[in-house]
Design a protein around this motif. Structure first.
Motif, short mmCIF file in Angstrom:
data_model
loop_
_atom_site.label_atom_id
_atom_site.label_comp_id
_atom_site.label_asym_id
_atom_site.label_seq_id
_atom_site.Cartn_x
_atom_site.Cartn_y
_atom_site.Cartn_z
N ALA A 22 67.08 -20.41 -16.85
CA ALA A 22 66.16 -20.47 -17.97
C ALA A 22 65.20 -19.30 -17.89
O ALA A 22 64.60 -19.05 -16.84
CB ALA A 22 65.38 -21.77 -17.95
N ILE A 27 62.51 -25.37 -16.29
CA ILE A 27 63.44 -26.49 -16.52
C ILE A 27 62.95 -27.77 -15.85
O ILE A 27 63.53 -28.82 -16.06
CB ILE A 27 64.86 -26.16 -16.01
N TYR A 30 62.79 -31.14 -17.70
CA TYR A 30 63.94 -31.53 -18.51
C TYR A 30 65.09 -32.03 -17.67
O TYR A 30 65.33 -31.52 -16.57
CB TYR A 30 64.45 -30.34 -19.32
N MET A 32 69.02 -31.67 -17.36
CA MET A 32 69.87 -30.53 -17.68
C MET A 32 71.32 -30.98 -17.75
O MET A 32 71.76 -31.83 -16.97
CB MET A 32 69.72 -29.43 -16.62
N ARG A 51 65.56 -34.63 -14.15
CA ARG A 51 64.64 -33.55 -13.81
C ARG A 51 64.36 -33.47 -12.33
O ARG A 51 63.97 -32.42 -11.83
CB ARG A 51 63.33 -33.71 -14.59
N ARG A 70 70.58 -28.69 -9.10
CA ARG A 70 69.52 -27.86 -9.67
C ARG A 70 68.53 -27.45 -8.61
O ARG A 70 68.32 -28.17 -7.62
CB ARG A 70 68.80 -28.61 -10.79
N ASN A 72 64.75 -26.37 -9.16
CA ASN A 72 63.70 -26.15 -10.16
C ASN A 72 62.87 -24.90 -9.85
O ASN A 72 62.44 -24.20 -10.76
CB ASN A 72 62.80 -27.38 -10.28
N ALA A 96 69.17 -28.21 -22.21
CA ALA A 96 68.08 -29.02 -21.67
C ALA A 96 67.93 -30.28 -22.51
O ALA A 96 67.94 -30.22 -23.74
CB ALA A 96 66.78 -28.21 -21.70
N TRP A 109 69.92 -32.86 -26.73
CA TRP A 109 70.11 -31.63 -25.98
C TRP A 109 69.70 -30.43 -26.82
O TRP A 109 70.11 -30.28 -27.96
CB TRP A 109 71.58 -31.50 -25.54
#
Length: 122
Positions: A22, A27, A30, A32, A51, A70, A72, A96, A109
């Motif tokens: 991003a 992000i 959110y 994802m 998240r 992820r 972050n 997202a 989304w």
């Protein structure tokens, strides 16, 4: 916006790791998701992560082969794809989700970016 990368051409049984970065907003607030689109078809939900990275969801056809994760702090979400099959050939997108804890495809989304092509040869 979101930029997916990491696609390419691989033989059946091989692996790829997709990344989604991003560039405008963090992000961390959110859920994802990863989606894919076959030529002439609508976009299809593949996987999602909340998240915090504690809850994930996958479509049945990729369970046990794909892993979503992820980081972050890097503003990045990944899709590790193992044991790839020719039917995984598609353009892959990330997005997202408005509800940060919903990992269902029914989340709303947003912020679609440019996709990345994955081609699996038999």
């Amino acid at each position: 916006q979101l930029q997916a990368s990491g696609g390419g051409l691989v033989q059946a049984g091989g692996s790829l790791r997709l990344s989604c970065v991003a560039s405008v907003r963090p992000i961390s607030g959110y859920a994802m998701g990863w989606f894919r689109q076959y030529p002439g078809k609508e976009r299809e939900f593949v996987a999602a992560i909340d998240r915090l990275g504690t809850t994930t969801n996958y479509i049945d056809s990729v369970k046990g082969r794909f892993t979503i994760s992820r980081i972050n702090g890097m503003n990045t979400v990944f899709l590790q794809m193992n044991n790839l099959k020719p039917e995984d050939t598609a353009v892959y997108y990330c997005a997202a989700g408005n509800d940060p804890y919903a990992v269902s495809q029914r989340n709303t989304w947003n912020y679609w970016g440019r996709g990345t092509q994955v081609t699996v040869s038999s």
